[in-house]
Motif scaffolding. Structure first.
Motif, PDB file in Angstrom:
ATOM      1  N   ILE A 291      12.654  -2.840 109.223  1.00 30.14           N
ATOM      2  CA  ILE A 291      12.419  -2.530 110.632  1.00 30.14           C
ATOM      3  C   ILE A 291      12.530  -3.809 111.458  1.00 30.14           C
ATOM      4  CG2 ILE A 291      10.712  -1.743 112.313  1.00 30.14           C
ATOM      5  CD1 ILE A 291       9.594   0.115 110.138  1.00 30.14           C
ATOM      6  N   THR A 292      13.335  -3.748 112.520  1.00 33.84           N
ATOM      7  CA  THR A 292      13.472  -4.883 113.434  1.00 33.84           C
ATOM      8  C   THR A 292      13.290  -4.388 114.866  1.00 33.84           C
ATOM      9  OG1 THR A 292      15.864  -4.594 113.607  1.00 33.84           O
ATOM     10  CG2 THR A 292      15.069  -6.082 111.897  1.00 33.84           C
ATOM     11  N   TYR A 293      12.831  -5.261 115.728  1.00 30.05           N
ATOM     12  CA  TYR A 293      12.586  -4.905 117.123  1.00 30.05           C
ATOM     13  C   TYR A 293      13.647  -5.548 118.005  1.00 30.05           C
ATOM     14  CZ  TYR A 293       8.100  -3.274 115.411  1.00 30.05           C
ATOM     15  OH  TYR A 293       7.121  -2.604 114.720  1.00 30.05           O
ATOM     16  N   VAL A 294      14.188  -4.754 118.935  1.00 34.18           N
ATOM     17  CA  VAL A 294      15.215  -5.254 119.844  1.00 34.18           C
ATOM     18  C   VAL A 294      14.791  -4.965 121.278  1.00 34.18           C
ATOM     19  CG1 VAL A 294      17.056  -4.938 118.144  1.00 34.18           C
ATOM     20  CG2 VAL A 294      16.540  -3.090 119.756  1.00 34.18           C
ATOM     21  N   THR A 295      15.442  -5.631 122.215  1.00 34.48           N
ATOM     22  CA  THR A 295      15.120  -5.450 123.631  1.00 34.48           C
ATOM     23  C   THR A 295      15.267  -3.989 124.040  1.00 34.48           C
ATOM     24  OG1 THR A 295      15.911  -7.684 124.092  1.00 34.48           O
ATOM     25  CG2 THR A 295      15.695  -6.186 125.980  1.00 34.48           C
ATOM     26  N   ASP A 296      14.295  -3.499 124.774  1.00 33.92           N
ATOM     27  CA  ASP A 296      14.318  -2.096 125.198  1.00 33.92           C
ATOM     28  C   ASP A 296      15.515  -1.842 126.092  1.00 33.92           C
ATOM     29  OD1 ASP A 296      13.429   0.478 125.255  1.00 33.92           O
ATOM     30  OD2 ASP A 296      11.507   0.042 126.229  1.00 33.92           O
ATOM     31  N   ARG A 297      15.998  -0.601 126.083  1.00 35.15           N
ATOM     32  CA  ARG A 297      17.151  -0.275 126.899  1.00 35.15           C
ATOM     33  C   ARG A 297      16.720  -0.001 128.342  1.00 35.15           C
ATOM     34  NH1 ARG A 297      18.379   5.511 124.172  1.00 35.15           N
ATOM     35  NH2 ARG A 297      16.920   6.790 125.350  1.00 35.15           N
ATOM     36  N   PRO A 298      17.643  -0.125 129.288  1.00 34.58           N
ATOM     37  CA  PRO A 298      17.291   0.095 130.699  1.00 34.58           C
ATOM     38  C   PRO A 298      16.815   1.528 130.947  1.00 34.58           C
ATOM     39  CG  PRO A 298      19.431  -1.008 130.500  1.00 34.58           C
ATOM     40  CD  PRO A 298      19.037  -0.569 129.128  1.00 34.58           C
ATOM     41  N   GLY A 299      15.725   1.649 131.703  1.00 36.04           N
ATOM     42  CA  GLY A 299      15.252   2.964 132.125  1.00 36.04           C
ATOM     43  C   GLY A 299      14.796   3.855 130.996  1.00 36.04           C
ATOM     44  N   HIS A 300      14.324   3.274 129.911  1.00 34.86           N
ATOM     45  CA  HIS A 300      13.956   4.064 128.728  1.00 34.86           C
ATOM     46  C   HIS A 300      12.737   4.940 129.025  1.00 34.86           C
ATOM     47  CE1 HIS A 300      13.793   3.885 124.033  1.00 34.86           C
ATOM     48  NE2 HIS A 300      13.904   5.116 124.501  1.00 34.86           N
ATOM     49  N   ASP A 301      12.895   6.256 128.955  1.00 34.11           N
ATOM     50  CA  ASP A 301      11.774   7.172 129.188  1.00 34.11           C
ATOM     51  C   ASP A 301      10.719   6.993 128.102  1.00 34.11           C
ATOM     52  OD1 ASP A 301      12.934   8.229 131.455  1.00 34.11           O
ATOM     53  OD2 ASP A 301      13.888   9.890 130.394  1.00 34.11           O
ATOM     54  N   ARG A 302       9.464   7.028 128.523  1.00 33.40           N
ATOM     55  CA  ARG A 302       8.378   6.714 127.602  1.00 33.40           C
ATOM     56  C   ARG A 302       7.985   7.896 126.708  1.00 33.40           C
ATOM     57  NH1 ARG A 302       7.038   1.981 125.415  1.00 33.40           N
ATOM     58  NH2 ARG A 302       4.829   1.812 124.938  1.00 33.40           N
ATOM     59  N   ARG A 303       7.974   9.075 127.275  1.00 34.60           N
ATOM     60  CA  ARG A 303       7.526  10.228 126.481  1.00 34.60           C
ATOM     61  C   ARG A 303       8.184  11.497 126.992  1.00 34.60           C
ATOM     62  NH1 ARG A 303       2.482  13.434 127.678  1.00 34.60           N
ATOM     63  NH2 ARG A 303       2.330  14.972 125.991  1.00 34.60           N
ATOM     64  N   TYR A 304       8.622  12.331 126.039  1.00 38.05           N
ATOM     65  CA  TYR A 304       9.026  13.705 126.322  1.00 38.05           C
ATOM     66  C   TYR A 304       8.151  14.621 125.490  1.00 38.05           C
ATOM     67  CZ  TYR A 304      13.539  11.423 127.473  1.00 38.05           C
ATOM     68  OH  TYR A 304      14.527  10.606 127.976  1.00 38.05           O
ATOM     69  N   ALA A 305       7.809  15.758 126.057  1.00 39.52           N
ATOM     70  CA  ALA A 305       7.068  16.766 125.301  1.00 39.52           C
ATOM     71  C   ALA A 305       7.367  18.133 125.896  1.00 39.52           C
ATOM     72  CB  ALA A 305       5.567  16.489 125.343  1.00 39.52           C
ATOM     73  N   ILE A 306       7.576  19.107 125.041  1.00 35.46           N
ATOM     74  CA  ILE A 306       7.944  20.457 125.466  1.00 35.46           C
ATOM     75  C   ILE A 306       6.760  21.412 125.297  1.00 35.46           C
ATOM     76  CG2 ILE A 306       9.236  22.492 124.682  1.00 35.46           C
ATOM     77  CD1 ILE A 306      11.053  20.914 126.313  1.00 35.46           C
ATOM     78  N   ASP A 307       6.469  22.141 126.353  1.00 36.72           N
ATOM     79  CA  ASP A 307       5.549  23.278 126.273  1.00 36.72           C
ATOM     80  C   ASP A 307       6.416  24.525 126.112  1.00 36.72           C
ATOM     81  OD1 ASP A 307       3.885  25.464 126.744  1.00 36.72           O
ATOM     82  OD2 ASP A 307       2.738  24.478 128.331  1.00 36.72           O
ATOM     83  N   ASN A 308       6.414  25.095 124.901  1.00 34.45           N
ATOM     84  CA  ASN A 308       7.287  26.243 124.652  1.00 34.45           C
ATOM     85  C   ASN A 308       6.540  27.577 124.710  1.00 34.45           C
ATOM     86  OD1 ASN A 308       5.884  26.125 122.241  1.00 34.45           O
ATOM     87  ND2 ASN A 308       7.637  25.497 121.009  1.00 34.45           N
ATOM     88  N   THR A 309       5.465  27.625 125.486  1.00 37.65           N
ATOM     89  CA  THR A 309       4.648  28.844 125.587  1.00 37.65           C
ATOM     90  C   THR A 309       5.484  30.044 126.032  1.00 37.65           C
ATOM     91  OG1 THR A 309       2.666  27.559 126.121  1.00 37.65           O
ATOM     92  CG2 THR A 309       2.659  29.895 126.724  1.00 37.65           C
ATOM     93  N   LYS A 310       6.393  29.833 126.973  1.00 33.48           N
ATOM     94  CA  LYS A 310       7.157  30.946 127.520  1.00 33.48           C
ATOM     95  C   LYS A 310       7.992  31.646 126.454  1.00 33.48           C
ATOM     96  CE  LYS A 310      10.648  31.989 131.098  1.00 33.48           C
ATOM     97  NZ  LYS A 310      11.394  31.442 132.240  1.00 33.48           N
ATOM     98  N   ILE A 311       8.758  30.881 125.677  1.00 29.92           N
ATOM     99  CA  ILE A 311       9.605  31.504 124.667  1.00 29.92           C
ATOM    100  C   ILE A 311       8.778  32.095 123.522  1.00 29.92           C
ATOM    101  CG2 ILE A 311      10.032  29.352 123.380  1.00 29.92           C
ATOM    102  CD1 ILE A 311      12.872  30.361 122.854  1.00 29.92           C
TER     103      ILE A 311
END
Length: 351
Positions: A291-311
């Motif tokens: 595992i190696t760490y590299v510079t973060d990419r521009p505009g990297h979104d921090r978190r995504y999460a889906i609420d799939n209650t509807k389906i």
């Protein structure tokens, strides 16, 4: 109350790509009496050999072509008497969109519009009253980013795309909606979380990490590795699309998630542990040393999460794979398909 719809002849765009390939195999296993025509431009991430086992079957046809070729799409809709169009074809890699956005806008917006124009002409203008479906496959990235404490994305979350890729998909979602509301095209849309599984091109995080770990090469992690994604096994995604096409309400959007939020770094550690157990005598053990760490990419979104209650409530959807079972299946597939990933790509990142 949901509609019930029975597909018979499907046109699948991007059917030689990652999710599209899995969808085609899934659908023909579930519904062998249906016919599938795949339209794919075979760009870098589309591989005709993904569908090799289907060649020669009477219920399958492959067409090498571009979704921007509206006359070709119209011809296929007519001559194959297509009643269902499932639209996977897209440029989908965020890093590529940052350094070359033009192709993303062209394919994801103009390409989707080209398909919609063809569908309108054949299904609405030439055959009034023809029952059909146009299912558009989109992404959770159209909603932007979440803080660690924000509630998960729902179908009513305002759009706030942060990358050229996400913006192009958001625009395509809006055009699909407009064709349903303005012209009466019978559309449905799904917004999914991060897919993983067989046939994924090795620029994406999981196959990239698998291929590099097996070779003892560095696995790059952006920033601190605490970016969180909801991970969805590809055939759970396809089961969701199946339900939407058959039972979903025309004009509606459904979020499909895997109920598996993972930080990127945690995911890689889990993958390393899995490979340690699988290959205890490997010279690369412990795999997490790579595992190696590299510079973060521009505009990297921090978190995504889906609420799939509807389906889940409307259509009875429920993911069948846990992250552990899905990851184990994925690793075994890549181990058996070394020719698919060897050589890999140097561009890396996550959806």
């Amino acid at each position: 109350m949901t509609d019930t719809y029975q597909p018979h002849k499907l046109l699948v765009t991007g059917g030689a790509g990652f999710i599209g390939t899995n969808f085609v195999h899934y659908w023909l296993q579930q519904y062998p009496d249906n016919r599938i025509v795949v339209l794919d431009a075979l760009t870098y991430a589309g591989r005709r050999e993904n569908l090799q086992t289907l060649e020669g079957q009477s219920n399958f046809r492959f067409v090498h072509g571009d979704i921007l070729d509206q006359p070709l799409v119209e011809q296929l809709l007519r001559e194959e008497d297509i009643d269902t169009l499932v639209h996977f074809a897209a440029e989908s890699h965020v890093d590529r969109s940052i350094y070359g956005p033009d192709e993303f806008l062209k394919t994801n917006i103009d390409g989707t519009h080209s398909l919609l124009k063809a569908a309108k002409k054949v299904w609405l203008d030439e055959k009034p009253g023809f029952v059909h479906r146009f299912h558009h496959v989109s992404t959770d990235e159209v909603y932007g980013t979440l803080s660690p404490t924000d509630p998960a994305f729902t179908e009513t979350t305002p759009y706030a795309p942060n990358s050229p890729y996400a913006a192009s998909k958001a625009a395509s979602d809006h055009v699909v909606r407009a064709y349903q509301h303005t012209y009466g095209l019978q559309t449905t849309t799904s917004n999914c979380s991060n897919n993983y599984g067989p046939y994924q091109y090795p620029e994406k995080l999981i196959p990239l990490a698998i291929s590099r770990l097996l070779q003892g090469r560095p696995v790059p992690i952006y920033g601190d590795g605490q970016q969180i994604r909801d991970w969805l096994y590809v055939d759970d995604h396809n089961r969701g699309i199946d339900l939407i096409i058959r039972q979903g309400r025309v004009g509606e959007t459904y979020n499909i998630g895997g109920n598996n939020e993972q930080a990127n770094l945690s995911l890689i550690h889990e993958l390393c542990a899995l490979l340690d157990a699988r290959f205890p005598d490997s010279a690369h053990v412990p795999h997490n040393q790579h595992i190696t760490y590299v510079t973060d990419r521009p505009g990297h979104d921090r978190r995504y999460a889906i609420d799939n209650t509807k389906i889940c409530l409307e259509l009875g959807y429920m993911p069948q794979e846990t992250f552990q079972s899905g990851l184990a299946k994925t690793v075994e597939w890549y181990l058996a398909q070394e020719a698919f990933w060897r050589g890999g790509v140097e561009l890396f990142g996550v959806h």
